[in-house]
Design a protein around this motif. Structure first.
Motif, short mmCIF file in Angstrom:
data_model
loop_
_atom_site.label_atom_id
_atom_site.label_comp_id
_atom_site.label_asym_id
_atom_site.label_seq_id
_atom_site.Cartn_x
_atom_site.Cartn_y
_atom_site.Cartn_z
N ILE A 251 0.87 -1.18 0.00
CA ILE A 251 0.00 0.00 0.00
C ILE A 251 0.91 1.23 0.00
CG2 ILE A 251 -1.84 1.24 1.19
CD1 ILE A 251 -2.60 -1.40 2.56
N PRO A 252 1.01 1.94 -1.13
CA PRO A 252 1.87 3.12 -1.21
C PRO A 252 1.19 4.35 -0.60
CG PRO A 252 0.80 2.80 -3.31
CD PRO A 252 0.33 1.68 -2.40
N TYR A 253 1.93 5.43 -0.47
CA TYR A 253 1.30 6.66 0.06
C TYR A 253 0.41 7.31 -0.99
CZ TYR A 253 4.03 10.19 -2.44
OH TYR A 253 4.56 11.00 -3.41
N GLY A 254 0.73 7.09 -2.27
CA GLY A 254 -0.07 7.67 -3.36
C GLY A 254 -0.01 6.76 -4.58
N ARG A 255 -1.01 6.87 -5.43
CA ARG A 255 -1.05 5.98 -6.60
C ARG A 255 -1.97 6.59 -7.65
NH1 ARG A 255 -2.67 0.28 -4.86
NH2 ARG A 255 -0.49 -0.31 -5.08
N GLN A 256 -1.58 6.47 -8.92
CA GLN A 256 -2.45 6.93 -10.00
C GLN A 256 -3.59 5.94 -10.23
OE1 GLN A 256 0.59 5.64 -10.52
NE2 GLN A 256 0.69 4.47 -12.42
N HIS A 257 -4.65 6.43 -10.87
CA HIS A 257 -5.79 5.58 -11.22
C HIS A 257 -6.08 5.79 -12.69
CE1 HIS A 257 -9.47 3.43 -11.19
NE2 HIS A 257 -10.27 4.47 -11.19
N ILE A 258 -5.78 4.78 -13.50
CA ILE A 258 -5.96 4.85 -14.95
C ILE A 258 -7.09 3.91 -15.34
CG2 ILE A 258 -4.86 4.54 -17.21
CD1 ILE A 258 -3.65 6.81 -15.57
N THR A 259 -8.10 4.46 -16.02
CA THR A 259 -9.27 3.67 -16.43
C THR A 259 -9.19 3.32 -17.91
OG1 THR A 259 -10.55 5.63 -17.05
CG2 THR A 259 -10.67 4.93 -14.73
N ASP A 260 -10.10 2.46 -18.35
CA ASP A 260 -10.20 2.13 -19.77
C ASP A 260 -10.51 3.36 -20.60
OD1 ASP A 260 -9.64 -0.51 -19.25
OD2 ASP A 260 -11.73 -1.17 -19.30
N GLU A 261 -11.30 4.28 -20.02
CA GLU A 261 -11.62 5.53 -20.74
C GLU A 261 -10.36 6.37 -20.94
OE1 GLU A 261 -15.33 3.97 -19.01
OE2 GLU A 261 -13.34 4.32 -18.14
N ASP A 262 -9.50 6.41 -19.92
CA ASP A 262 -8.23 7.14 -20.04
C ASP A 262 -7.39 6.55 -21.18
OD1 ASP A 262 -8.88 8.66 -17.80
OD2 ASP A 262 -7.73 7.41 -16.42
N ILE A 263 -7.29 5.23 -21.18
CA ILE A 263 -6.47 4.55 -22.19
C ILE A 263 -7.04 4.81 -23.59
CG2 ILE A 263 -5.74 2.28 -23.03
CD1 ILE A 263 -5.73 1.44 -19.99
N ALA A 264 -8.36 4.77 -23.71
CA ALA A 264 -8.99 5.02 -25.01
C ALA A 264 -8.72 6.44 -25.49
CB ALA A 264 -10.50 4.77 -24.91
N ALA A 265 -8.73 7.40 -24.55
CA ALA A 265 -8.49 8.80 -24.93
C ALA A 265 -7.08 8.99 -25.47
CB ALA A 265 -8.71 9.71 -23.72
N VAL A 266 -6.11 8.34 -24.83
CA VAL A 266 -4.72 8.43 -25.29
C VAL A 266 -4.56 7.70 -26.63
CG1 VAL A 266 -2.32 7.83 -24.77
CG2 VAL A 266 -3.82 8.68 -22.95
#
Length: 392
Positions: free
Chosen positions: A6-21
């Motif tokens: 369990i890190p102090y912070g972490r990004q959250h990447i969704t399928d929608e994010d991946i589709a946008a890129v």
């Protein structure tokens, strides 16, 4: 032991994010394309600022702001020792001098009274600007800093890297969004993966005036303009100008954001309010769990909308707790080693002991896991292990 670290912070990447890129990757422009302007417009609307300029990272944002505000040799600027070093380094990049003032231990923010005392200890006009930082997501009282800056003819640059979506209500009952440029001359944000909005790397500057906006847009791309209305009179060797013509008018940098990063940021921005609400839920659970015990927390008053980039506690045996949590797969972090104690800033004449409140805070602070995808079960595990260590 926990199943997953369990890190102090972490990004959250969704399928929608991946589709946008992926959509940008399939398109004609990977940089200097339409995603940049779309992201800038949406971000300015979210923050409530008139203008926004996307750049390659938060440090680049700070650097360009200092350039646009005229920082150079002989310019003296005040900031907080409890911040990432970029908040001070940006002044040095331009040849200016950095002065620190101590924090308010109740908020861990730059203390406006300490800044006032520093300003008044020097001749009139000695200082040019102040860089307050919305540390951990706690909004600085920019109204108080604006009044102080106006009194002494100084500019204000708000480092809002930790606080998109944060806000505070001033004494006139007016609500101010962090970084909206209603009080600061300029404000900056970061889109590093652990921040509220992730672009991989990325940053944004918000500006309150068209003049600053135009200047920043030029500085972001080498100081070059290709807008005919901005051209200075031609020199003798260029009597005719074709569509290729451009002018390098001042020394700038390549601090552009790519369209892939902008597309990711724009996608993440769609759920920014939802993610901020989750951060506040997590903070409220921590607040309740540690209330009345030896784990010191910072609970903002009702007129402050904390953005909770970080959730910081203070304990007597910080090193012991840090090491213990790591044995339990909880990777807490320390924010920050006071900037004035770093070797580089000691070379500028600063010394440990100069800002005792900042140094006391540093000796006791620990950032616990804080990110929207932290589950209730994971958070309870963190709480239980912290309380086990401190003996509650």
């Amino acid at each position: 032991m926990h199943n997953n670290p369990i890190p102090y912070g972490r990004q959250h990447i969704t399928d929608e994010d991946i589709a946008a890129v992926a959509e940008v990757l399939r398109g004609p422009m990977l940089t200097q394309g339409p995603s940049i302007g779309a992201f800038e417009k949406a971000f300015a609307e979210y923050i409530g600022a008139p203008y926004a300029v996307a750049v390659s990272n938060g440090t680049a944002a700070l650097h360009l702001c200092c350039m646009a505000l005229g920082v150079g040799p002989g310019t003296r600027v005040i900031t907080t020792p409890i911040t990432f070093s970029a908040s001070a380094n940006c002044v040095r990049y331009c040849g200016g001098e950095v002065y620190f003032a101590d924090i308010d231990p109740e908020t861990v923010l730059l203390d406006v009274a300490a800044v006032r005392a520093l300003i008044e200890s020097k001749p009139a006009g000695f200082f040019s600007g102040i860089i307050p930082v919305d540390f951990a997501g706690y909004p600085v009282d920019m109204a108080a800093f604006r009044a102080l800056a106006d009194e002494h003819g100084m500019w204000l640059l708000e480092d809002s890297c930790h606080s998109p979506g944060g806000s505070f209500i001033d004494e006139q009952e007016k609500n101010h969004r962090c970084g909206d440029s209603s009080l600061a001359d300029l404000a900056i944000f970061s889109f590093h993966p652990v921040k509220h909005i992730a672009c991989g790397e990325g940053g944004m500057i918000t500006a309150g005036t068209e003049a600053l906006y135009n200047h920043l847009m030029r500085l972001r791309t080498h100081g070059i303009t290709n807008k005919p209305g901005d051209f200075t009179p031609p020199y003798d060797g260029e009597p005719e100008r074709g569509g290729w013509y451009m002018q390098l008018q001042e020394l700038g940098y390549n601090y552009r954001l790519t369209d892939m990063q902008a597309a990711l940021g724009l996608s993440q921005l769609q759920r920014a309010d939802q993610m901020l609400a989750r951060r506040r839920e997590i903070a409220a659970r921590y607040d309740a769990a540690f209330a009345g015990g030896s784990v010191q927390t910072i609970i903002p008053p009702e007129n402050v909308g904390h953005a909770y980039h970080l959730y910081v506690v203070q304990v007597d045996d910080r090193k012991g707790l840090y090491d213990y949590l790591r044995t339990k797969d909880i990777f807490a972090q320390v924010h920050y080693i006071p900037v004035h104690t770093m070797p580089y800033y000691q070379q500028q004449g600063n010394r440990p002991g100069d800002y005792p409140l900042a140094e006391r805070y540093y000796s006791r602070c620990l950032s616990l896991p804080m990110y929207p995808t932290l589950t209730d079960e994971e958070q309870q595990y963190v709480i239980d292990e912290v309380l086990t260590f401190v003996g509650q």
